[in-house]
Design an enzyme around this catalytic site. Structure first.
Site, short mmCIF file in Angstrom:
data_model
loop_
_atom_site.label_atom_id
_atom_site.label_comp_id
_atom_site.label_asym_id
_atom_site.label_seq_id
_atom_site.Cartn_x
_atom_site.Cartn_y
_atom_site.Cartn_z
N ASP A 71 0.91 -1.37 0.01
CA ASP A 71 0.03 -0.07 0.02
C ASP A 71 0.84 1.29 -0.05
O ASP A 71 0.68 2.19 0.88
CB ASP A 71 -0.91 0.10 1.23
CG ASP A 71 -1.92 -1.30 1.36
OD1 ASP A 71 -2.18 -1.69 0.36
OD2 ASP A 71 -2.25 -1.54 2.34
N GLU A 106 -11.52 0.82 -3.50
CA GLU A 106 -10.92 1.40 -2.40
C GLU A 106 -9.73 2.19 -2.93
O GLU A 106 -9.46 2.63 -4.28
CB GLU A 106 -10.42 0.50 -1.50
CG GLU A 106 -9.50 -0.68 -2.06
CD GLU A 106 -9.55 -1.94 -1.38
OE1 GLU A 106 -10.29 -2.23 -0.35
OE2 GLU A 106 -8.64 -2.79 -1.53
#
Length: 539
Positions: free
Chosen positions: A42, A207
């Site tokens: 991420d 997301e």
């Protein structure tokens, strides 16, 4: 020993800078991904002048959110951890793969902002941000934002207004989409209602939002398809910060799904413009080992973007995103000093480096570098490796398929419940342990596997008195475990398959870590475990 005051010696710093985080560099032609190998998922990036800063998720580990610095986006040096105080990051009873999700780092008018989601034991989402003027820290106490969802981001518009994005509105049952509200940056309070901006390009699990403004358009980047083999990156744009957003006609703009790429699961991206005007994307991916199983974790990669005025971005127009990138990042030098060694050695004669982790919030009194000079002393607590607690353990990430890790330990257990040693861990349900314990009044070395409900000592060998070396050799298929007495040669105790620690078996979002631990398995241990050194060597 303080778990906040961590430093790193010059040899180790140079190795990390030139080798560990740039293992696949090929000078004169570009570089090869991943740029941050191992469990560094991420990624989010920002640029300040000639300097780039990057952060990653850390889930149930403490300290949280590693932060990196680079001048060329290929060679990275870890300069700290953003969340290094329990007041910033409470992880009590944090389940595996809960905790810290998908940070975003941004810089605005002299201040750095890191915004992130904390997922706690009852699966509630708490979004907050912290600030600093020095990215090495310290960072502020959290400022909470009353908007649900994960993967939050911040965007400053030209008029000074600040907008907050995440993938839900007020509760976890909201449809997955990208939601936005205007916030007061000083307090985190919402100044508007929460609005659904975009449902994405059609992929599941929408997301990872990031908002950018370019050529009169607001561009909204998303991750879709779930963070596995179907992972993708999509983008939409609008003339208004509130939408509606038009989907890019060639979405997804990044994916390796349905390919034979060495990198899979490409997704969850962030975009940065270099000083020379070129555009770049950092994103995660993973490297499967055998039979599609991956266990090192999701890693950080770098890919160039072609983004012409008024047009949609094209990611890596030359292809080959997993092999050699032919476009060279700004400031990437043709020559760099060679590393001192391919060996990372921690002698425990000074504070430990930023790369070391604890499982949840550690109890400082269980760790000492002072009680026995030149040793790390671990005091076994009641918490074990199986508990949703903080066992006495420090760990680092496995970053290479082929590696050796070893440690010298002095430990003489007095009770049958006491053990200490080395663990290869995906999480508290899936780990392999090479450790010393007491059986029938005798000291023994054990190799044990824990695979969810299956817990078995594979082999047990009596030991003479004295310190012992514990070793593990890894490759794509197997972990091979060894022990060595003070006057002996390494003896293999057994082999265990890597696949059973893989994400496709264990679930979750983590990568394998290598830990040193001590426990009393339900009660505090009566004796300490002393570690003289730890070595990690890529092969």
């Amino acid at each position: 020993m303080s778990y906040i005051n961590v430093t790193i010696d010059i040899k180790q710093r140079l190795f990390l800078l030139f080798t560990l985080t740039a293992t696949y560099v090929s000078f004169g032609q570009g570089y090869e991904n991943p740029i941050l190998p191992g469990f560094y998922p991420d990624p989010s990036i920002c640029r300040v002048g000639d300097d780039y800063y990057l952060v990653n998720s850390s889930f149930e580990y403490f300290p949280g959110v590693p932060i990196w610095h680079s001048n060329d986006m290929v060679h990275w040096e870890q300069i700290g951890n953003v969340l290094n105080r329990p007041s910033q990051l409470p992880l009590f009873n944090c389940k595996p793969s809960n905790g810290i999700y998908a940070p975003t780092i941004r810089y605005h008018k002299g201040v750095f902002y890191m915004v992130v989601t904390l997922v706690n034991e009852n699966k509630a989402y708490q979004n907050f941000y912290v600030t600093t003027t020095n990215p090495s820290g310290p960072w502020s106490e959290p400022i909470k934002v009353d908007q649900s969802g994960i993967d939050p981001s911040l965007f400053w518009d030209d008029d000074g207004k600040v907008y907050f994005q995440s993938n839900r509105a007020t509760k976890s049952s909201d449809p997955r989409a990208i939601y936005q509200s205007e916030i007061d940056l000083n307090t985190g309070k919402r100044l508007s209602e929460i609005k659904n901006l975009w449902n994405g390009s059609g992929g599941s699990y929408v997301e990872g939002p990031h908002l950018y403004k370019k050529d009169g358009y607001y561009y909204l980047l998303t991750a879709e398809g779930g963070t596995s083999y179907g992972h993708t990156v999509a983008i939409g744009r609008s003339k208004s910060v509130w939408g509606p957003f038009e989907s890019c006609p060639h979405n997804p703009i990044l994916t390796n799904r349905m390919s034979y790429s060495k990198l899979q699961g490409t997704g969850h991206a962030d975009i940065v413009q270099a000083k020379d005007g070129s555009w770049w994307m950092v994103h995660l991916a993973f490297r499967p080992a055998v039979d599609g199983i991956h266990f090192i974790g999701r890693e950080t990669c770098l890919t160039p973007i072609e983004w012409k005025t008024g047009e949609w971005p094209i990611v890596n127009a030359n292809g080959q995103s997993d092999i050699l990138i032919t476009k060279t990042p700004p400031n990437l030098k043709s020559e760099l000093p060679k590393p001192f060694s391919q060996l990372i050695s921690t002698d425990f004669d000074q504070p430990i480096g930023f790369e070391w982790l604890y499982l949840r919030n550690p109890v400082p009194s269980n760790y000492s570098l002072n009680e026995r000079s030149g040793y790390l002393r671990l005091k076994g607590a009641a918490a074990s490796l199986y508990d949703l607690d903080s066992p006495t353990m420090i760990a680092r990430r496995q970053q290479h398929f082929n590696f050796q890790a070893s440690t010298k330990m002095d430990f003489n257990p007095k009770q049958i419940n006491e053990e200490a040693g080395l663990t290869i861990m995906m999480d508290n349900r899936f780990h392999y342990d090479l450790y010393i314990s007491q059986v029938n009044g005798k000291r023994v070395v054990n190799l044990r596997y824990t695979l969810d409900a299956i817990n078995q000592v594979m082999r047990q060998i009596p030991l003479p008195d004295g310190a012992i070396d514990l070793m593990v050799h890894g490759d794509k298929k197997m972990y091979s475990f060894y022990y060595k007495t003070s006057n002996g040669t390494p003896m293999e105790i057994g082999k265990l398959n890597t696949r059973f620690l893989g994400t496709e078996v264990s679930g979750g979002y983590n990568g394998v870590i290598i830990g040193l631990y001590a426990t009393g398995n339900g009660i505090s241990a009566s004796v300490n475990a002393d570690f003289d050194w730890f070595k990690y060597q890529p092969e």
